[in-house]
Design a protein around this motif. Structure first.
Motif, PDB file in Angstrom:
ATOM      1  N   PHE A  42       0.869  -1.175   0.000  1.00 55.02           N
ATOM      2  CA  PHE A  42       0.000   0.000   0.000  1.00 55.02           C
ATOM      3  C   PHE A  42       0.902   1.220   0.000  1.00 55.02           C
ATOM      4  O   PHE A  42       1.728   1.392   0.895  1.00 55.02           O
ATOM      5  CB  PHE A  42      -0.927   0.029   1.217  1.00 55.02           C
ATOM      6  CG  PHE A  42      -1.935   1.138   1.162  1.00 55.02           C
ATOM      7  CD1 PHE A  42      -3.081   1.003   0.405  1.00 55.02           C
ATOM      8  CD2 PHE A  42      -1.733   2.324   1.857  1.00 55.02           C
ATOM      9  CE1 PHE A  42      -4.025   2.025   0.334  1.00 55.02           C
ATOM     10  CE2 PHE A  42      -2.659   3.351   1.793  1.00 55.02           C
ATOM     11  CZ  PHE A  42      -3.809   3.195   1.033  1.00 55.02           C
ATOM     12  N   TYR A  43       0.740   2.071  -1.022  1.00 56.56           N
ATOM     13  CA  TYR A  43       1.592   3.235  -1.185  1.00 56.56           C
ATOM     14  C   TYR A  43       0.977   4.448  -0.496  1.00 56.56           C
ATOM     15  O   TYR A  43      -0.251   4.600  -0.466  1.00 56.56           O
ATOM     16  CB  TYR A  43       1.791   3.540  -2.666  1.00 56.56           C
ATOM     17  CG  TYR A  43       2.668   2.548  -3.384  1.00 56.56           C
ATOM     18  CD1 TYR A  43       4.006   2.818  -3.639  1.00 56.56           C
ATOM     19  CD2 TYR A  43       2.157   1.330  -3.816  1.00 56.56           C
ATOM     20  CE1 TYR A  43       4.814   1.904  -4.299  1.00 56.56           C
ATOM     21  CE2 TYR A  43       2.950   0.402  -4.472  1.00 56.56           C
ATOM     22  CZ  TYR A  43       4.281   0.700  -4.715  1.00 56.56           C
ATOM     23  OH  TYR A  43       5.083  -0.209  -5.352  1.00 56.56           O
ATOM     24  N   ALA A  44       1.826   5.317   0.028  1.00 57.84           N
ATOM     25  CA  ALA A  44       1.341   6.523   0.707  1.00 57.84           C
ATOM     26  C   ALA A  44       0.515   7.394  -0.232  1.00 57.84           C
ATOM     27  O   ALA A  44      -0.501   7.969   0.166  1.00 57.84           O
ATOM     28  CB  ALA A  44       2.520   7.312   1.281  1.00 57.84           C
ATOM     29  N   HIS A  45       0.936   7.473  -1.519  1.00 56.07           N
ATOM     30  CA  HIS A  45       0.206   8.352  -2.430  1.00 56.07           C
ATOM     31  C   HIS A  45      -1.160   7.793  -2.815  1.00 56.07           C
ATOM     32  O   HIS A  45      -1.984   8.516  -3.373  1.00 56.07           O
ATOM     33  CB  HIS A  45       1.033   8.656  -3.686  1.00 56.07           C
ATOM     34  CG  HIS A  45       1.385   7.447  -4.493  1.00 56.07           C
ATOM     35  ND1 HIS A  45       2.672   7.177  -4.873  1.00 56.07           N
ATOM     36  CD2 HIS A  45       0.647   6.442  -5.002  1.00 56.07           C
ATOM     37  CE1 HIS A  45       2.701   6.065  -5.578  1.00 56.07           C
ATOM     38  NE2 HIS A  45       1.480   5.603  -5.673  1.00 56.07           N
ATOM     39  N   ASP A  46      -1.419   6.501  -2.521  1.00 63.34           N
ATOM     40  CA  ASP A  46      -2.743   5.942  -2.804  1.00 63.34           C
ATOM     41  C   ASP A  46      -3.830   6.695  -2.052  1.00 63.34           C
ATOM     42  O   ASP A  46      -4.946   6.875  -2.557  1.00 63.34           O
ATOM     43  CB  ASP A  46      -2.792   4.458  -2.414  1.00 63.34           C
ATOM     44  CG  ASP A  46      -1.960   3.582  -3.338  1.00 63.34           C
ATOM     45  OD1 ASP A  46      -1.668   4.037  -4.461  1.00 63.34           O
ATOM     46  OD2 ASP A  46      -1.609   2.463  -2.935  1.00 63.34           O
ATOM     47  N   ILE A  47      -3.523   7.134  -0.834  1.00 68.18           N
ATOM     48  CA  ILE A  47      -4.512   7.832  -0.012  1.00 68.18           C
ATOM     49  C   ILE A  47      -4.970   9.108  -0.708  1.00 68.18           C
ATOM     50  O   ILE A  47      -6.171   9.395  -0.807  1.00 68.18           O
ATOM     51  CB  ILE A  47      -3.920   8.157   1.373  1.00 68.18           C
ATOM     52  CG1 ILE A  47      -3.508   6.874   2.085  1.00 68.18           C
ATOM     53  CG2 ILE A  47      -4.917   8.948   2.210  1.00 68.18           C
ATOM     54  CD1 ILE A  47      -2.728   7.108   3.369  1.00 68.18           C
ATOM     55  N   LEU A  48      -4.010   9.880  -1.213  1.00 66.56           N
ATOM     56  CA  LEU A  48      -4.348  11.154  -1.855  1.00 66.56           C
ATOM     57  C   LEU A  48      -5.074  10.933  -3.174  1.00 66.56           C
ATOM     58  O   LEU A  48      -6.029  11.648  -3.500  1.00 66.56           O
ATOM     59  CB  LEU A  48      -3.064  11.962  -2.080  1.00 66.56           C
ATOM     60  CG  LEU A  48      -2.361  12.432  -0.803  1.00 66.56           C
ATOM     61  CD1 LEU A  48      -0.973  12.961  -1.117  1.00 66.56           C
ATOM     62  CD2 LEU A  48      -3.189  13.492  -0.099  1.00 66.56           C
ATOM     63  N   ILE A  49      -4.631   9.953  -3.941  1.00 65.06           N
ATOM     64  CA  ILE A  49      -5.252   9.698  -5.244  1.00 65.06           C
ATOM     65  C   ILE A  49      -6.691   9.198  -5.062  1.00 65.06           C
ATOM     66  O   ILE A  49      -7.611   9.643  -5.762  1.00 65.06           O
ATOM     67  CB  ILE A  49      -4.406   8.698  -6.047  1.00 65.06           C
ATOM     68  CG1 ILE A  49      -3.089   9.359  -6.473  1.00 65.06           C
ATOM     69  CG2 ILE A  49      -5.171   8.202  -7.268  1.00 65.06           C
ATOM     70  CD1 ILE A  49      -2.119   8.434  -7.170  1.00 65.06           C
TER      71      ILE A  49
END
Length: 254
Positions: A42-49
């Motif tokens: 799970f990537y940190a930028h997934d949350i923002l996207i």
């Protein structure tokens, strides 16, 4: 600009800027030994996207998004067929959980692309702004990659997602499994990763940076050279500085 539009634009900017942010959490390793493409992250930028997709346009329930899709029946029909085949292929996969994870990541990417298209059409963001952000990010990644290649190891940017790249002895180094190297002059050299999980992903991102350079070069005001340096600089100062900046970005990205 109303508060809702400002929030949507802010979410988009954060999502776009976070694309190279490769910080991630390993949830599960599905095969014996570690393999980059056979594990669940799970990537940190997934949350923002995902937040951008959910907030912008009401996740395809808004009238504007429905009009956007109906105006392009062939495009979205083809996209639907592609996604159906991608989903179907998961039923024949050796690791169903891994196939489901890959499909969900593909779905998020497609939804982000569609949402981005709607954001452009609704003028929430501009095409030029997106190219500008990509140019800045690609130049930053290029500088990180150059530093990694010179140092032949990671440079301490773990919070940005930089992989662990142990230092190598050029001719006698023991290579960790899966580490990307290139053979030069009888020795192995570490390939630059930037903040991405693999050098090939970095290369694709840098190609987008090159496209951004070309876009700004082609849309910049034409610099009219004259025999009077003072007049030439006064008449073309902004265009000259932009050309010089683009040239510097081009140098590092290449």
């Amino acid at each position: 600009m109303n508060l809702s539009k400002f929030f949507r634009k802010a979410l988009f900017i954060l999502g776009l800027v976070s694309i190279p942010w490769g910080y991630r959490h390993l949830f599960s390793q599905l095969t014996p030994g570690f393999h980059e493409y056979e594990a669940l992250f799970f990537y940190a930028h997934d949350i923002l996207i995902i937040a951008f997709i959910l907030f912008f346009g009401g996740l395809f329930f808004s009238a504007g998004v429905r009009r956007f899709i109906r105006a392009r029946p062939f495009l979205f029909g083809a996209l639907g067929v592609f996604m159906a085949f991608a989903l179907l292929s998961g039923f024949f996969a050796g690791y169903p959980l891994l196939a489901t994870y890959a499909f969900l990541r593909l779905l998020v990417a497609v939804l982000f692309g569609v949402t981005l298209g709607f954001a452009l059409e609704s003028r929430t963001v501009s095409f030029r702004f997106i190219w500008g952000v990509l140019l800045a990010l690609a130049t930053g990644e290029a500088l990180i990659a150059i530093t990694q290649f010179i140092a032949q190891q990671s440079i301490g940017l773990r919070l940005l997602g930089e992989p662990y790249l142990p230092p190598l002895l050029v001719t006698h180094g023991v290579l960790p499994q899966g580490l990307a190297t290139v053979n030069l002059w009888g020795g192995k050299f570490l390939r630059a990763y930037g903040t991405f999980p693999h050098p090939n992903v970095l290369a694709a991102f840098l190609l987008m940076g090159l496209a951004a350079v070309f876009y700004f070069w082609l849309t910049n005001n034409f610099v009219r050279y004259t025999f009077s340096p003072g007049k030439w600089l006064r008449d073309n100062a902004r265009a000259v500085w932009i050309d010089m900046g683009l040239g510097i970005c081009f140098f590092f990205i290449v």
